[in-house]
Structures are given as C-alpha cells and as structure tokens.
Scaffold this motif. Sequence first.
Motif, PDB file in Angstrom:
ATOM      1  N   GLU A  34      32.908  36.549  61.579  1.00 34.10           N
ATOM      2  CA  GLU A  34      32.019  36.588  62.739  1.00 34.10           C
ATOM      3  C   GLU A  34      30.605  36.933  62.289  1.00 34.10           C
ATOM      4  O   GLU A  34      30.421  37.757  61.396  1.00 34.10           O
ATOM      5  CB  GLU A  34      32.492  37.651  63.744  1.00 34.10           C
ATOM      6  CG  GLU A  34      33.823  37.351  64.388  1.00 34.10           C
ATOM      7  CD  GLU A  34      33.761  36.172  65.342  1.00 34.10           C
ATOM      8  OE1 GLU A  34      32.741  36.007  66.039  1.00 34.10           O
ATOM      9  OE2 GLU A  34      34.735  35.401  65.370  1.00 34.10           O
ATOM     10  N   PRO A  35      29.576  36.346  62.931  1.00 33.21           N
ATOM     11  CA  PRO A  35      28.202  36.740  62.601  1.00 33.21           C
ATOM     12  C   PRO A  35      27.966  38.201  62.978  1.00 33.21           C
ATOM     13  O   PRO A  35      28.486  38.690  63.978  1.00 33.21           O
ATOM     14  CB  PRO A  35      27.335  35.815  63.446  1.00 33.21           C
ATOM     15  CG  PRO A  35      28.244  34.900  64.173  1.00 33.21           C
ATOM     16  CD  PRO A  35      29.645  35.306  63.928  1.00 33.21           C
ATOM     17  N   TRP A  82      22.768  32.226  59.694  1.00 26.57           N
ATOM     18  CA  TRP A  82      24.104  32.141  60.287  1.00 26.57           C
ATOM     19  C   TRP A  82      24.457  33.454  60.981  1.00 26.57           C
ATOM     20  O   TRP A  82      24.950  33.456  62.103  1.00 26.57           O
ATOM     21  CB  TRP A  82      25.162  31.786  59.237  1.00 26.57           C
ATOM     22  CG  TRP A  82      26.513  31.729  59.863  1.00 26.57           C
ATOM     23  CD1 TRP A  82      27.022  30.702  60.609  1.00 26.57           C
ATOM     24  CD2 TRP A  82      27.505  32.760  59.877  1.00 26.57           C
ATOM     25  NE1 TRP A  82      28.269  31.040  61.069  1.00 26.57           N
ATOM     26  CE2 TRP A  82      28.594  32.294  60.640  1.00 26.57           C
ATOM     27  CE3 TRP A  82      27.580  34.019  59.307  1.00 26.57           C
ATOM     28  CZ2 TRP A  82      29.734  33.048  60.846  1.00 26.57           C
ATOM     29  CZ3 TRP A  82      28.726  34.774  59.516  1.00 26.57           C
ATOM     30  CH2 TRP A  82      29.785  34.280  60.281  1.00 26.57           C
ATOM     31  N   HIS A  83      24.203  34.592  60.319  1.00 27.60           N
ATOM     32  CA  HIS A  83      24.517  35.891  60.912  1.00 27.60           C
ATOM     33  C   HIS A  83      23.694  36.159  62.170  1.00 27.60           C
ATOM     34  O   HIS A  83      24.118  36.917  63.037  1.00 27.60           O
ATOM     35  CB  HIS A  83      24.322  37.014  59.897  1.00 27.60           C
ATOM     36  CG  HIS A  83      25.487  37.177  58.982  1.00 27.60           C
ATOM     37  ND1 HIS A  83      26.704  37.675  59.402  1.00 27.60           N
ATOM     38  CD2 HIS A  83      25.643  36.889  57.670  1.00 27.60           C
ATOM     39  CE1 HIS A  83      27.550  37.700  58.400  1.00 27.60           C
ATOM     40  NE2 HIS A  83      26.938  37.221  57.329  1.00 27.60           N
ATOM     41  N   LEU A  84      22.537  35.536  62.274  1.00 24.68           N
ATOM     42  CA  LEU A  84      21.695  35.676  63.460  1.00 24.68           C
ATOM     43  C   LEU A  84      22.086  34.693  64.562  1.00 24.68           C
ATOM     44  O   LEU A  84      21.527  34.734  65.653  1.00 24.68           O
ATOM     45  CB  LEU A  84      20.226  35.469  63.086  1.00 24.68           C
ATOM     46  CG  LEU A  84      19.611  36.582  62.244  1.00 24.68           C
ATOM     47  CD1 LEU A  84      18.354  36.091  61.537  1.00 24.68           C
ATOM     48  CD2 LEU A  84      19.320  37.791  63.111  1.00 24.68           C
ATOM     49  N   GLY A  85      23.017  33.799  64.278  1.00 28.54           N
ATOM     50  CA  GLY A  85      23.421  32.798  65.258  1.00 28.54           C
ATOM     51  C   GLY A  85      22.437  31.650  65.373  1.00 28.54           C
ATOM     52  O   GLY A  85      22.420  30.938  66.380  1.00 28.54           O
ATOM     53  N   LEU A  86      21.629  31.421  64.338  1.00 30.00           N
ATOM     54  CA  LEU A  86      20.598  30.388  64.370  1.00 30.00           C
ATOM     55  C   LEU A  86      21.027  29.081  63.716  1.00 30.00           C
ATOM     56  O   LEU A  86      20.252  28.139  63.664  1.00 30.00           O
ATOM     57  CB  LEU A  86      19.323  30.905  63.685  1.00 30.00           C
ATOM     58  CG  LEU A  86      18.692  32.141  64.330  1.00 30.00           C
ATOM     59  CD1 LEU A  86      17.491  32.609  63.506  1.00 30.00           C
ATOM     60  CD2 LEU A  86      18.294  31.852  65.765  1.00 30.00           C
ATOM     61  N   PRO A 135      31.254  47.028  55.616  1.00 26.27           N
ATOM     62  CA  PRO A 135      31.165  46.441  54.260  1.00 26.27           C
ATOM     63  C   PRO A 135      30.482  45.068  54.253  1.00 26.27           C
ATOM     64  O   PRO A 135      29.684  44.777  53.355  1.00 26.27           O
ATOM     65  CB  PRO A 135      32.626  46.344  53.809  1.00 26.27           C
ATOM     66  CG  PRO A 135      33.330  47.404  54.600  1.00 26.27           C
ATOM     67  CD  PRO A 135      32.638  47.418  55.939  1.00 26.27           C
ATOM     68  N   ASP A 136      30.761  44.243  55.257  1.00 31.81           N
ATOM     69  CA  ASP A 136      30.097  42.935  55.345  1.00 31.81           C
ATOM     70  C   ASP A 136      28.608  43.101  55.632  1.00 31.81           C
ATOM     71  O   ASP A 136      27.778  42.352  55.104  1.00 31.81           O
ATOM     72  CB  ASP A 136      30.743  42.071  56.426  1.00 31.81           C
ATOM     73  CG  ASP A 136      32.154  41.649  56.067  1.00 31.81           C
ATOM     74  OD1 ASP A 136      32.489  41.603  54.863  1.00 31.81           O
ATOM     75  OD2 ASP A 136      32.934  41.380  56.999  1.00 31.81           O
ATOM     76  N   LEU A 137      28.269  44.074  56.465  1.00 33.33           N
ATOM     77  CA  LEU A 137      26.864  44.357  56.750  1.00 33.33           C
ATOM     78  C   LEU A 137      26.151  44.783  55.474  1.00 33.33           C
ATOM     79  O   LEU A 137      25.061  44.294  55.174  1.00 33.33           O
ATOM     80  CB  LEU A 137      26.737  45.448  57.816  1.00 33.33           C
ATOM     81  CG  LEU A 137      25.312  45.913  58.084  1.00 33.33           C
ATOM     82  CD1 LEU A 137      24.499  44.819  58.749  1.00 33.33           C
ATOM     83  CD2 LEU A 137      25.316  47.183  58.917  1.00 33.33           C
TER      84      LEU A 137
END
Length: 141
Positions: free
Chosen positions: A42-43, A27-31, A83-85
């Motif tokens: 947001e991703p 999801w974070h990669l937009g896949l 922090p999310d990263l």
Amino acid sequence: MSDLYELQLAWELDDTLPGEVLDELRWHLGLRPPAGSDLDREPLLALQGGALRIGGILGSEFQPGERGWYLAARQELHAQELPDLYELLSSVAPYAVTTDPVGQLRHYEDDIADLLLVHGGTVVRQPQHPADAQPAPSLNA
C-alpha cells in the motif's frame, strides 16, 4: 491500545533526485498508478481526508521548487508500516537540501513527537521526551 502514528514531513529535495527514487516517491504519494511490483503493498503517503485516530486532515503535496522538489505530508500510519516508511525516507534522505528536522513521528497517544532528521544520508528518529522529564509549569499560573 492501537499502534497508530502521526507522520508529518516538510522536505526540500534537490534536483539530483534519481528517476527511480522519484518514481517510487510518486507512487507512495498516489501520483502514479501501481506497477506489477506495487500490487502487494500500500502507498504510505497517499491518504486524503479526515484522520481515523489522530484527528485533523491527512494529505500530501509534492511540487517542483527552486532547487528541486518540495514534499509536505501529514499521514496516519500503523506500526507495521514503519519499516517501509524508514526505507522510503532513507532512499530520499541523501537528496535533502538541509539536515534540519524534516519531519516528526508521534504515537497517537503521546503528546510529544520524535523529530526526523537527516544524518549521514539517512533518516534518524530523535526522541524529544526523556523518560524522567517533568511537565513544565503552566504559563497561566
């Protein structure tokens, strides 16, 4: 002064990466499309194209590899996303094949990036520039 950071990642992840971690990373990669819980965020690794402040190109790659997965990314992040990263990278860190540096994080105004290492199953940010460091003499002198 803007609080933008350049993130670079180059990881090899083993094939024991659990489905829920793999799904979150995708999801974070937009896949994958957002699910209900993704609508308020947001991703972090999905930007593509020209960078706003750090220069160069942004992008990410995620491919199957010999022992699991390869992840490579160059992204531009705001300080409030760190922090999310950290949470995302810490969920992936236990599955890193190596503890060598897996990336770097650099404030866009700094010349030297901090290394990102896997230590004890989590991501550790290691500064590379002590406060009292002096610039090295020019190699052309």
